[in-house]
Design a protein around this motif. Structure first.
Motif, PDB file in Angstrom:
ATOM      1  N   GLN A  24      70.602  31.025  43.983  1.00 22.09           N
ATOM      2  CA  GLN A  24      71.088  31.946  45.013  1.00 22.09           C
ATOM      3  C   GLN A  24      72.539  31.640  45.367  1.00 22.09           C
ATOM      4  OE1 GLN A  24      67.660  31.185  47.737  1.00 22.09           O
ATOM      5  NE2 GLN A  24      67.556  33.422  47.919  1.00 22.09           N
ATOM      6  N   GLY A  32      75.275  33.029  43.100  1.00 23.07           N
ATOM      7  CA  GLY A  32      75.578  34.455  43.166  1.00 23.07           C
ATOM      8  C   GLY A  32      74.966  35.280  42.058  1.00 23.07           C
ATOM      9  N   HIS A  33      73.995  34.724  41.328  1.00 24.88           N
ATOM     10  CA  HIS A  33      73.390  35.452  40.212  1.00 24.88           C
ATOM     11  C   HIS A  33      72.018  36.029  40.539  1.00 24.88           C
ATOM     12  CE1 HIS A  33      76.613  34.106  37.635  1.00 24.88           C
ATOM     13  NE2 HIS A  33      76.354  32.826  37.912  1.00 24.88           N
ATOM     14  N   THR A  34      71.689  36.089  41.844  1.00 24.01           N
ATOM     15  CA  THR A  34      70.402  36.657  42.255  1.00 24.01           C
ATOM     16  C   THR A  34      70.637  37.860  43.165  1.00 24.01           C
ATOM     17  OG1 THR A  34      70.224  35.243  44.223  1.00 24.01           O
ATOM     18  CG2 THR A  34      69.345  34.361  42.156  1.00 24.01           C
ATOM     19  N   TYR A  35      69.585  38.655  43.338  1.00 22.26           N
ATOM     20  CA  TYR A  35      69.650  39.782  44.279  1.00 22.26           C
ATOM     21  C   TYR A  35      68.238  40.114  44.749  1.00 22.26           C
ATOM     22  CZ  TYR A  35      68.363  42.604  40.150  1.00 22.26           C
ATOM     23  OH  TYR A  35      67.737  43.114  39.035  1.00 22.26           O
ATOM     24  N   GLU A  36      68.175  40.766  45.907  1.00 23.38           N
ATOM     25  CA  GLU A  36      66.893  41.183  46.479  1.00 23.38           C
ATOM     26  C   GLU A  36      66.651  42.651  46.158  1.00 23.38           C
ATOM     27  OE1 GLU A  36      64.765  39.462  48.557  1.00 23.38           O
ATOM     28  OE2 GLU A  36      65.895  37.629  49.010  1.00 23.38           O
ATOM     29  N   GLN A  37      65.398  42.927  45.777  1.00 19.42           N
ATOM     30  CA  GLN A  37      65.018  44.324  45.513  1.00 19.42           C
ATOM     31  C   GLN A  37      63.501  44.450  45.639  1.00 19.42           C
ATOM     32  OE1 GLN A  37      66.846  46.430  42.092  1.00 19.42           O
ATOM     33  NE2 GLN A  37      64.777  47.088  41.540  1.00 19.42           N
ATOM     34  N   LEU A  59      62.837  38.563  44.871  1.00 18.17           N
ATOM     35  CA  LEU A  59      64.096  37.928  44.502  1.00 18.17           C
ATOM     36  C   LEU A  59      64.227  37.965  42.990  1.00 18.17           C
ATOM     37  CD1 LEU A  59      66.603  36.254  45.376  1.00 18.17           C
ATOM     38  CD2 LEU A  59      65.196  34.197  44.995  1.00 18.17           C
ATOM     39  N   TRP A  60      65.338  38.539  42.510  1.00 19.23           N
ATOM     40  CA  TRP A  60      65.566  38.725  41.076  1.00 19.23           C
ATOM     41  C   TRP A  60      66.713  37.839  40.596  1.00 19.23           C
ATOM     42  CZ3 TRP A  60      63.296  42.886  38.065  1.00 19.23           C
ATOM     43  CH2 TRP A  60      62.375  43.664  38.789  1.00 19.23           C
ATOM     44  N   ARG A 110      69.707  37.737  37.609  1.00 18.61           N
ATOM     45  CA  ARG A 110      70.411  38.606  36.650  1.00 18.61           C
ATOM     46  C   ARG A 110      70.448  37.939  35.267  1.00 18.61           C
ATOM     47  NH1 ARG A 110      73.675  39.451  41.364  1.00 18.61           N
ATOM     48  NH2 ARG A 110      73.598  41.641  42.059  1.00 18.61           N
ATOM     49  N   GLN A 131      72.808  39.073  32.245  1.00 18.63           N
ATOM     50  CA  GLN A 131      74.169  38.554  32.070  1.00 18.63           C
ATOM     51  C   GLN A 131      74.226  37.473  30.989  1.00 18.63           C
ATOM     52  OE1 GLN A 131      75.392  37.136  35.919  1.00 18.63           O
ATOM     53  NE2 GLN A 131      75.870  39.186  36.693  1.00 18.63           N
ATOM     54  N   ASP A 161      66.524  42.016  33.722  1.00 20.63           N
ATOM     55  CA  ASP A 161      66.508  41.010  34.777  1.00 20.63           C
ATOM     56  C   ASP A 161      65.073  40.597  35.079  1.00 20.63           C
ATOM     57  OD1 ASP A 161      69.239  41.173  34.928  1.00 20.63           O
ATOM     58  OD2 ASP A 161      69.275  42.478  36.693  1.00 20.63           O
TER      59      ASP A 161
END
Length: 584
Positions: A283, A286-291, A295-296, A298, A301, A307
């Motif tokens: 986290q 900076g290679h994760t995101y919420e959706q 928690l995902w 990337r 990349q 993902d």
């Protein structure tokens, strides 16, 4: 011979660079198919011909001319010739070949070893079975491959550690506990109360019986896990069943002759906070995101096709997250080279694990860890495929395979049984590394039992025993002579000029290259192939030449040659974890 080959390789490299400064190919010296074509051959001219846009035979002649100016090589090469489309064949002076016997004597058990790894740490992880049942033949292939890979890496100077990763957390452990609980309550497969996903093997009944009898088994620290006999205590059942099966697997591994330096528990990744730490690091990178509440990561990349979810909407982690945490722990423990031996069904996890490690932004190489994926094993017995073991319920176990291959019977004495288990272990280990890992393998139990040339492990071991029998015959016929080691140690090697003698010396000289290539390519089947070649050359020599001839100088020279052959056979068999019997 080995030193000379290294000098020749260096000279060929220099000749190639002189002709093509940007040359970056590998220099390969192979054994010609025909003895008439010399002892070594190089395809270097054909490698250079295309970029130079020249006839390869003309390039070969230019390489030969360059080699002739090298005084260090002149004493070793009797003559060179150009063959076919541009092969360079080297005919060596006999003394060069004969020197390999001295090199074997000097190296003994370490003949062929190198210091290429510079004692750097290397972790080899293999088997890593869930503690939910006996080890099956797939685990057996992993065990044979992993142990042999660790051994060849050790010969090349790596500081190798063998590790077993216990998947002692997750749904399968819960299924194990529920299966044992159902048995403890008196249910069996087929009953209406039997859980649909339960394990059906007889070993579940064995665990339930010992649980109800309030037996104890050691945990991973050697501390006893005591069963309380209460069928409603699912947690006690789970802890007892996991410890029970870990002990069973340890017995299987002991029977297989495999040891581990370390056992790593998946559950410890959670209790030690390593999973949470890995997630926080990802986290922070900076290679994760919420959706959708999840928690995902990337992973696209880093070459993944899509993902991946790390933490599901219910707060639980997906299975690849502890894998990332585990491999981060490997890296942090100082193992910057690591090899995983796993089944081919793990292919999809490689990109995810490597992507997770890259996303940590810690400088972990893109190819970390290395993977060796193996395909499944089909077991044949009596001409029929064997699919079921009563003990396991749905698969053939390693212990089954060892016992079948050794001809273990219930009426054997302890001594006979141990000898049969040794035969079975040798056959299983040799067979399971005798093919490339990524090829499917058919294990023929009847072939493993056969005492014939068709059985590869018997063929090799018989060669070793046959060499030893020559020395026993010598000691029986001439005990005073055999009691003088100096007669062998000072034997005149210049007498070893017969074609079969030269072939044996050349094969002995190949062994260091085989070890180096096997370690570089993580391919221990090359050692098994080599043993077949060495045994074949020995049998051919034995059938063509008498060893215990009347001429004492020649007798002693041939015995010295056979002593070197015996040493290298023993060394190579040890790499594969196979015994070298003195009699058969």
């Amino acid at each position: 011979m080995i030193e000379f080959t290294a000098r020749l390789t260096t000279a060929l490299q220099q000749a190639a660079t002189a002709l093509q400064p940007e040359f970056s190919g590998s220099i390969e010296l192979s054994r010609p198919r025909s003895d008439d074509h010399g002892e070594l051959a190089s395809n270097l001219a054909m490698q250079l011909a295309k970029p130079l846009k020249r006839n390869p035979r003309d390039v070969a002649q230019q390489i030969i001319d360059a080699l002739r100016t090298n005084a260090d090589l002149a004493e070793g090469i009797a003559r060179t010739e150009i063959a076919g489309p541009g092969f360079i064949n080297f005919h060596l002076h006999p003394a060069v070949l004969q020197q390999v016997i001295v090199e074997v004597e000097q190296g003994e058990a370490k003949f062929g070893h190198s210091r290429a790894g510079r004692e750097q740490p290397m972790l080899v992880e293999f088997v890593s079975a869930n503690p939910t049942g006996p080890l099956h033949v797939g685990h057996g292939r992993q065990g044979a491959l992993g142990d042999a890979i660790a051994a060849v890496l050790t010969t090349q100077g790596w500081a190798v550690q063998r590790e077993f990763y216990y998947n002692d957390a997750g749904v399968q452990i819960q299924t194990l506990a529920l299966s044992v609980q159902a048995r403890a309550r008196g249910y069996k497969p087929g009953d209406a109360q039997w859980p649909e996903s339960a394990y059906n093997g007889d070993y579940i009944a064995d665990i339930a019986r010992d649980f109800l009898a309030c037996e104890s088994v050691p945990d991973d620290q050697g501390q006893p896990i005591v069963a309380n006999g209460q069928a409603d205590d699912l947690d006690n059942i789970r802890r007892f069943a996991v410890a029970y099966l870990r002990s069973e697997q340890d017995l299987d591994l002991k029977t297989f002759g495999i040891r581990f330096d370390n056992y790593y528990l998946e559950s410890s990744l959670y209790t030690d906070g390593r999973v949470e730490d890995a997630v926080q690091r990802l986290q922070a990178s900076g290679h994760t995101y919420e959706q959708d509440g999840a928690l995902w990561l990337r992973t696209t990349q880093y070459g993944d096709d899509k993902d991946r979810v790390m933490r599901k909407s219910d707060g639980t982690y997906t299975y690849f997250v502890p894998d990332v945490a585990y491999h981060l722990a490997k890296w942090q423990r100082g193992f910057h080279r690591a090899v995983n031996i796993q089944g081919s069904d793990h292919h999809g996890t490689i990109a995810r694990v490597r992507a997770g490690l890259q996303a940590l932004d810690l400088g972990i190489p893109t190819g970390y860890p290395d993977y060796v994926l193996h395909k499944m094993v089909t077991v044949m017995r009596g001409g029929q495929e064997v699919k079921i073991s009563k003990r396991a319920g749905s698969y053939v176990t390693v212990r089954d395979l060892i016992e079948w291959s050794g001809g273990v019977r219930d009426d054997m004495s302890d001594e006979q049984r141990q000898a049969a288990l040794q035969r079975g272990r040798d056959a299983v280990r040799f067979f399971l590394v005798s093919r490339k890992a990524d090829t499917e393998f058919v294990f023929d139990v009847d072939l493993a039992l056969a005492q014939s040339d068709e059985n590869p492990v018997y063929y090799v071991q018989y060669a070793h025993a046959r060499v030893n029998s020559v020395f026993e015959q010598w000691a029986a016929r001439a005990p005073q002579e055999a009691a003088q080691p100096a007669l062998i140690e000072q034997a005149d090697l210049s007498l070893l000029i017969a074609p079969r003698e030269r072939a044996l010396q050349l094969t002995l000289a190949r062994y260091p290259q085989v070890l180096a290539a096997s370690a570089q390519e993580l391919a221990p089947h090359q050692v098994a192939f080599y043993l077949r070649d060495l045994a074949a050359d020995f049998h051919a020599f034995y059938n063509a030449e008498r060893v215990l001839v009347d001429e004492l100088p020649l007798r002693h020279a041939r015995l010295r040659l056979l002593r070197a052959v015996r040493q290298v056979m023993h060394n190579a068999l040890a790499v594969l974890g196979v015994s070298a019997p003195l009699r058969m």
